[in-house]
Each structure stands twice: as structure tokens, then as C-alpha cells.
Design a protein around this motif. Sequence first.
Motif, mmCIF file in Angstrom:
data_model
loop_
_atom_site.group_PDB
_atom_site.id
_atom_site.type_symbol
_atom_site.label_atom_id
_atom_site.label_comp_id
_atom_site.label_asym_id
_atom_site.label_seq_id
_atom_site.Cartn_x
_atom_site.Cartn_y
_atom_site.Cartn_z
ATOM 1 N N ARG A 1 -1.066 -0.275 4.147
ATOM 2 C CA ARG A 1 0.100 -0.022 3.688
ATOM 3 C C ARG A 1 0.042 -0.318 2.138
ATOM 4 O O ARG A 1 1.058 0.369 1.683
ATOM 5 C CB ARG A 1 1.320 -0.956 4.612
ATOM 6 C CG ARG A 1 1.569 -0.492 5.963
ATOM 7 C CD ARG A 1 2.420 -1.698 6.747
ATOM 8 N NE ARG A 1 2.432 -1.171 8.029
ATOM 9 C CZ ARG A 1 3.139 -0.246 8.546
ATOM 10 N NH1 ARG A 1 4.256 0.563 7.552
ATOM 11 N NH2 ARG A 1 3.351 0.002 9.987
ATOM 12 N N SER A 2 -0.402 -1.424 1.794
ATOM 13 C CA SER A 2 -0.388 -1.868 0.337
ATOM 14 C C SER A 2 -1.058 -0.540 -0.452
ATOM 15 O O SER A 2 -0.491 -0.215 -1.574
ATOM 16 C CB SER A 2 -1.188 -2.943 0.184
ATOM 17 O OG SER A 2 -0.738 -3.930 0.767
ATOM 18 N N ARG B 1 1.474 2.312 -0.534
ATOM 19 C CA ARG B 1 2.343 1.871 -1.726
ATOM 20 C C ARG B 1 1.966 2.401 -2.973
ATOM 21 O O ARG B 1 2.523 2.891 -3.785
ATOM 22 C CB ARG B 1 2.869 0.398 -1.506
ATOM 23 C CG ARG B 1 3.766 0.063 -2.719
ATOM 24 C CD ARG B 1 3.974 -1.376 -2.577
ATOM 25 N NE ARG B 1 2.802 -2.318 -2.539
ATOM 26 C CZ ARG B 1 2.130 -2.426 -3.517
ATOM 27 N NH1 ARG B 1 2.412 -2.078 -4.946
ATOM 28 N NH2 ARG B 1 1.203 -3.131 -3.621
ATOM 29 N N ASN C 1 12.109 4.724 -4.073
ATOM 30 C CA ASN C 1 10.799 4.184 -3.505
ATOM 31 C C ASN C 1 10.680 2.729 -3.713
ATOM 32 O O ASN C 1 10.263 2.132 -2.517
ATOM 33 C CB ASN C 1 9.890 4.991 -4.169
ATOM 34 C CG ASN C 1 8.353 4.751 -3.616
ATOM 35 O OD1 ASN C 1 8.071 4.899 -2.316
ATOM 36 N ND2 ASN C 1 7.370 4.116 -4.378
ATOM 37 N N ASP D 1 12.770 0.793 -1.289
ATOM 38 C CA ASP D 1 12.002 1.273 0.078
ATOM 39 C C ASP D 1 10.765 0.286 0.468
ATOM 40 O O ASP D 1 10.743 -0.201 1.458
ATOM 41 C CB ASP D 1 11.694 2.665 0.537
ATOM 42 C CG ASP D 1 11.059 3.067 1.864
ATOM 43 O OD1 ASP D 1 11.848 2.834 2.784
ATOM 44 O OD2 ASP D 1 10.015 3.436 1.934
ATOM 45 N N GLU D 2 10.082 0.247 -0.595
ATOM 46 C CA GLU D 2 8.842 -0.778 -0.546
ATOM 47 C C GLU D 2 9.290 -2.213 -0.390
ATOM 48 O O GLU D 2 8.572 -2.958 0.331
ATOM 49 C CB GLU D 2 7.907 -0.319 -1.506
ATOM 50 C CG GLU D 2 7.193 0.849 -1.631
ATOM 51 C CD GLU D 2 6.486 1.163 -0.555
ATOM 52 O OE1 GLU D 2 5.934 -0.050 0.025
ATOM 53 O OE2 GLU D 2 6.293 2.337 -0.103
ATOM 54 N N GLN E 1 11.887 -3.257 1.244
ATOM 55 C CA GLN E 1 12.303 -3.339 2.375
ATOM 56 C C GLN E 1 11.109 -3.329 3.458
ATOM 57 O O GLN E 1 11.330 -4.043 4.370
ATOM 58 C CB GLN E 1 13.481 -2.094 2.909
ATOM 59 C CG GLN E 1 13.784 -2.296 4.326
ATOM 60 C CD GLN E 1 14.822 -1.128 4.445
ATOM 61 O OE1 GLN E 1 14.881 -0.493 3.702
ATOM 62 N NE2 GLN E 1 15.235 -1.219 5.723
ATOM 63 N N THR E 2 10.296 -2.395 3.029
ATOM 64 C CA THR E 2 8.942 -2.564 3.945
ATOM 65 C C THR E 2 8.518 -3.781 3.999
ATOM 66 O O THR E 2 7.785 -4.498 4.854
ATOM 67 C CB THR E 2 7.956 -1.410 3.664
ATOM 68 O OG1 THR E 2 8.641 -0.250 3.893
ATOM 69 C CG2 THR E 2 6.951 -1.553 4.340
ATOM 70 N N GLU F 1 10.565 -6.324 5.898
ATOM 71 C CA GLU F 1 10.601 -6.216 7.265
ATOM 72 C C GLU F 1 9.523 -5.860 8.149
ATOM 73 O O GLU F 1 9.350 -5.905 9.459
ATOM 74 C CB GLU F 1 11.820 -5.127 7.646
ATOM 75 C CG GLU F 1 13.139 -5.355 6.967
ATOM 76 C CD GLU F 1 14.054 -4.210 7.075
ATOM 77 O OE1 GLU F 1 13.769 -3.186 7.578
ATOM 78 O OE2 GLU F 1 15.320 -4.257 6.634
ATOM 79 N N VAL F 2 8.500 -5.552 7.436
ATOM 80 C CA VAL F 2 7.086 -5.238 8.148
ATOM 81 C C VAL F 2 6.157 -6.158 7.783
ATOM 82 O O VAL F 2 5.310 -6.824 8.583
ATOM 83 C CB VAL F 2 6.845 -3.514 7.913
ATOM 84 C CG1 VAL F 2 5.625 -3.244 8.411
ATOM 85 C CG2 VAL F 2 7.921 -2.569 8.277
ATOM 86 N N LEU F 3 5.768 -5.995 6.435
ATOM 87 C CA LEU F 3 4.579 -6.911 6.016
ATOM 88 C C LEU F 3 4.702 -8.242 6.287
ATOM 89 O O LEU F 3 3.915 -9.032 6.799
ATOM 90 C CB LEU F 3 4.225 -6.310 4.524
ATOM 91 C CG LEU F 3 4.071 -5.164 4.271
ATOM 92 C CD1 LEU F 3 3.597 -4.826 2.781
ATOM 93 C CD2 LEU F 3 2.816 -4.391 5.160
#
Length: 191
Positions: free
Chosen positions: A60-61, A64, A101, A104-105, A107-108, A111-113
Motif C-alpha cells: 500500500r505504501s 501511494r 489523493n 484519500d491517502e 484516510q487510508t 482507517e486501513v494502515l
Amino acid sequence: MGLFLSIFGAFGVGGVIGVFVTQIMTNRREAANRRVAFKKQQLEQFYGPLLAAHKELRARSELRVKLQTALDDAHTEDMLRTGRERLEAASDPHISAITTNVQDENQTFREVLMPRYRQMIDTFRDKMWLAERETRPFFQQLIEFVDVWDKILADKLPRSAAVTINHTEKNLTPFYEHLEKIHDRLQSEVS
């Protein structure tokens, strides 16, 4: 003594030695099976999940960075193609995409990482008994990394503090390399 002589006589020396050797071999096989079962458990419940989480975080990184680079390159290319008199017009459509972007990153990341990092801590804490001795010291580094980011994201610590204490994911690189090494070794030993 009489019982011993009767057993010894009934089986003979070869029979007693055979029973004794069979028992030793059985014990060794069972001990080897227990070691392999434990290593398999280490892989399935500790090293495998931690390594998978790391690989996901890294993927994911890298994505990004790839997306941000593509947006920046397109922006730069359009700016260079137009003359000075049209810089603002060429820049406007890109600024919106870049800003979206970044949002969004962010937020990711929240909420995800960060939940994935917290899952790594949970796995470490709950399955510590499966960790190799040399793996255990990395637990503190992982906790520090997550706790500092939690404080930054909760606005309890300024982002500048992270720079001051050299807070970066690169600090976890030795941990990630160790995970991969131990995982691969255990996998080889189990198979």
C-alpha cells in the motif's frame, strides 16, 4: 529377581534390546513431530500473520508513492508544456487531483494502515509464546511506532515531534527483515 530372570528368559537378550531400541526410536519420532508441529504453529499464528501484514503495508505504501509520483509528473509536464502566461490554468486541474489523493491517502492511513499496525501488536501480544527469543525485543519498537502515530493522529502530539525523535517506519526495517528471515527458516524446516 525371579521375575526378571523369567522375563529375560522369555524374551532373551535380543528381545529386551529390541523393545528398548523401539521405545527410544518412538520417543525420538514423537519429539521430532512435536517440534515440527510447534514450528508450524509459529508460522501459522505468529510469523505468517506478521509478515503478511508487513507485506500489505509495504504494498500500500509503494502504491501511494506510485500514485503521487504519477500525479506530480503529470502536473509538472503540463506546467512545462505551457508558457509562463498559462501556468495557473495548467496547474488548476492537477491541484484538485493532488489534494483529493492526499486526503484519500490520509484516510487510508487512518482507517486501513493504522488498524493493521494495531493488529500486528495484538498478534505479538497474544502469541508472544510463539516468538523466537531474538524476535521479542522488536515488540517495543512496534509499540513505539504505533503509539507515536496514534498521538499524532489524535492531535496530542505535533508532527514535528516525529521528526525530532527520528520517528519513521525505517526504524522497523530490521524487524521486517528479521520476520522474513525467521519465517523462511521455519517454512524450510517444516517442509
